[in-house]
Design a protein around this motif. Structure first.
Motif, PDB file in Angstrom:
ATOM      1  N   LEU A 211      10.094 -11.542 -21.998  1.00  0.00           N
ATOM      2  CA  LEU A 211       8.591 -10.891 -21.683  1.00  0.00           C
ATOM      3  C   LEU A 211       8.291 -10.056 -20.572  1.00  0.00           C
ATOM      4  N   ARG A 212       8.855  -9.991 -19.341  1.00  0.00           N
ATOM      5  CA  ARG A 212       8.945  -9.847 -18.552  1.00  0.00           C
ATOM      6  C   ARG A 212       9.103  -8.091 -18.605  1.00  0.00           C
ATOM      7  N   ALA A 213      10.312  -7.907 -18.761  1.00  0.00           N
ATOM      8  CA  ALA A 213      11.382  -6.634 -18.927  1.00  0.00           C
ATOM      9  C   ALA A 213      10.320  -5.558 -18.584  1.00  0.00           C
ATOM     10  N   THR A 214      10.323  -5.608 -20.280  1.00  0.00           N
ATOM     11  CA  THR A 214       9.320  -3.806 -19.273  1.00  0.00           C
ATOM     12  C   THR A 214       7.350  -4.385 -19.247  1.00  0.00           C
ATOM     13  N   THR A 215       7.390  -4.857 -18.627  1.00  0.00           N
ATOM     14  CA  THR A 215       5.912  -5.305 -18.114  1.00  0.00           C
ATOM     15  C   THR A 215       5.510  -4.298 -16.852  1.00  0.00           C
ATOM     16  N   ASN A 216       4.758  -3.873 -16.567  1.00  0.00           N
ATOM     17  CA  ASN A 216       4.086  -2.835 -15.123  1.00  0.00           C
ATOM     18  C   ASN A 216       3.990  -4.137 -14.496  1.00  0.00           C
ATOM     19  N   PRO A 217       4.518  -4.537 -13.220  1.00  0.00           N
ATOM     20  CA  PRO A 217       4.118  -5.261 -12.262  1.00  0.00           C
ATOM     21  C   PRO A 217       2.195  -5.518 -11.391  1.00  0.00           C
TER      22      PRO A 217
END
Length: 482
Positions: A211-217
């Motif tokens: 879920l975090r792989a392509t999320t912009n932090p």
């Protein structure tokens, strides 16, 4: 022999003390909840009447029972002041007919009036009526939320297959570039729930990474991804439905807010136009301290459930309501206060409630082509299907996956990765036939968009009649307090 005459007493007279004295007395009466189902007095629908001691969330429980039975609520009148709940529902089945199956009628009476029986007996009865009733104790439940992107559901399915998890059931919603998913899994080899804490922690960590792989932090949605192993049970042994959990999960990631800086893939075409059309308006009834929530939109199954679920989960109490539908158009009006006893006092609070209700309505309206696939169930099937969808440039906007015995039923709403609804899926069909062998595949090319849901023409005469009905109901409510 002397003839003895007895005076006539109306049967309703027996319950008169209960109605006058309210819930304090009713707790000692066996008739604390009465459910009446009438098939005689109306020609085109079945009337369900509920008369009970009131409690917070009772209306949602009743509506949930009816919607779980795939019943459509055509009309309803609700009143729950002074600790007493009186409600009337006009319902039809999924084919538009009255209820004729006695097992269904018995189930409704037992499920709504479950205060007269234990939750365990109700669940046991529902298992007999509905063979496909899901037993949560036989599965491990996972809840997932996060920012959506094309192919994410495929990545989740592939990760679970790689972790040797069999997906027995899964439901995923996407809206405003957010994803909410509830999945029931078992161990691939034993077909039993996964209980090892170390393995569960590893599954959570792996799915969180996906879920975090392509999320912009740096994005406001950067830290909204979450994976939890859960027990979908509420208090007092009742079960929270998957659809209610999906509503709650979507609310938790604030899908009622437009995504910042949307890309073409994140927002379907027409999204801005869709949001300009307000389906919800909120007014104040200062005389009696209510806020009046009015909803006008295209009618569809489960619309009342979505509205009541959202208001309840946002901690608002529904005291009165009037629901009607005519020629495919729905009018709903709710008289509410916050659980603290106060009406909506600020414009920002009213705007937030309106946005949350509109989001709840839009989540259910799937935008895209419906693809339904039935086949012999096997390990990794969902991963293979979603992989083929992704390889053919198709993004899943909603998924409902269920297992019925040896059969797997997979239903998806898809569009292409650019956000277009009119997609060519012929190559996907060929890929399915080539890789999966004999299957039953249904393609529904009738695209339904949320924008269409608000453009149904309606006559001025019906608007006037509906306004008069709502005004009359409001006057009855006000007079009841005087």
């Amino acid at each position: 022999m002397k003839k003895v005459c007895w005076p006539y007493f109306d049967p309703e007279f027996d319950t008169l003390p209960e109605r006058i004295n309210g819930p304090t007395v009713l707790l000692y009466f066996p008739r604390s909840c009465r459910v009446t189902i009438d098939n005689e007095n109306t020609e085109d629908c079945t009337v369900v009447k509920v008369d009970s001691v009131n409690k917070q969330g009772l209306l949602l429980e009743v509506v949930q029972v009816l919607t779980d039975m795939n019943l459509q609520i055509c009309k309803s009148y609700i009143s729950s002041d002074a600790g007493w709940f009186m409600d009337v529902f006009h319902v039809i089945d999924e084919h538009g007919n009255k209820l004729t199956d006695q097992k269904v009628i018995n189930y409704i009476q037992q499920a709504i009036g479950r205060s007269r029986g234990s939750p365990h007996s109700i669940k046991a009865y529902s298992s007999k009526v509905f063979p496909n009733y899901l037993h949560p104790n036989e599965h491990t439940a996972i809840e997932m939320t996060g920012a959506d992107h094309p192919g994410l559901f495929s990545e989740i399915s592939a990760a679970l297959a790689d972790l040797h998890c069999n997906i027995d059931e899964a439901h995923a919603w996407t809206h405003n570039a957010r994803l909410a998913c509830v999945a029931y899994i078992t161990d691939q080899s034993t077909h039993s729930p996964i209980e090892d804490p170390c393995r569960l922690a590893y599954i959570e960590d792996r799915l969180t990474t996906v879920l975090r792989a392509t999320t912009n932090p740096n994005s406001p949605r950067g830290n909204q991804q979450e994976v939890k192993m859960v027990e979908l049970h509420g208090r007092e042994g009742t079960m929270t439905t998957v659809e209610r959990r999906l509503h709650q999960l979507m609310l938790s990631v604030r899908d009622f807010e437009a995504p910042s800086g949307p890309t073409t893939a994140e927002m379907p075409s027409g999204g801005e136009e869709m949001r300009r059309k307000r389906m919800v308006r909120i007014e104040s009834c200062k005389q009696k301290g209510y806020s009046i929530v009015s909803i006008e939109c295209k009618d569809r199954p489960r619309l009342m459930f979505d509205a009541v679920c959202t208001l309840t989960d946002m901690q608002y109490v529904i005291f009165h309501a009037s629901i009607s539908a005519h020629r495919g158009y729905a009018f709903q009006e709710y008289f509410i206060r916050h659980i603290d006893g106060y009406a909506l006092s600020t414009e920002s609070e009213k705007e937030r409630v309106a946005k949350c209700l509109e989001a709840a309505i839009e989540r259910r309206v799937c935008e895209g082509v419906r693809v339904e696939l039935r086949a012999e169930n096997r390990v990794g099937m969902l991963s293979d299907i979603t992989r083929m969808l992704r390889e053919n440039g198709l993004a899943v906007v909603r998924a409902d996956v269920e297992t019925h015995g040896e059969k797997s039923v997979n239903a998806f709403y898809v569009r292409d990765v650019s956000g277009n609804y009119e997609v060519d899926i012929d190559y996907f069909v060929q890929s399915v036939k080539r890789e999966m062998g004999p299957t039953v595949l249904h393609i529904n090319h009738n695209i339904r968009t949320a924008d269409d849901a608000n453009t149904t023409p309606i006559s001025f005469g019906h608007k006037l009649r509906s306004h008069i009905d709502r005004l009359s109901h409001a006057l009855l409510i006000l007079s009841a307090h005087d």
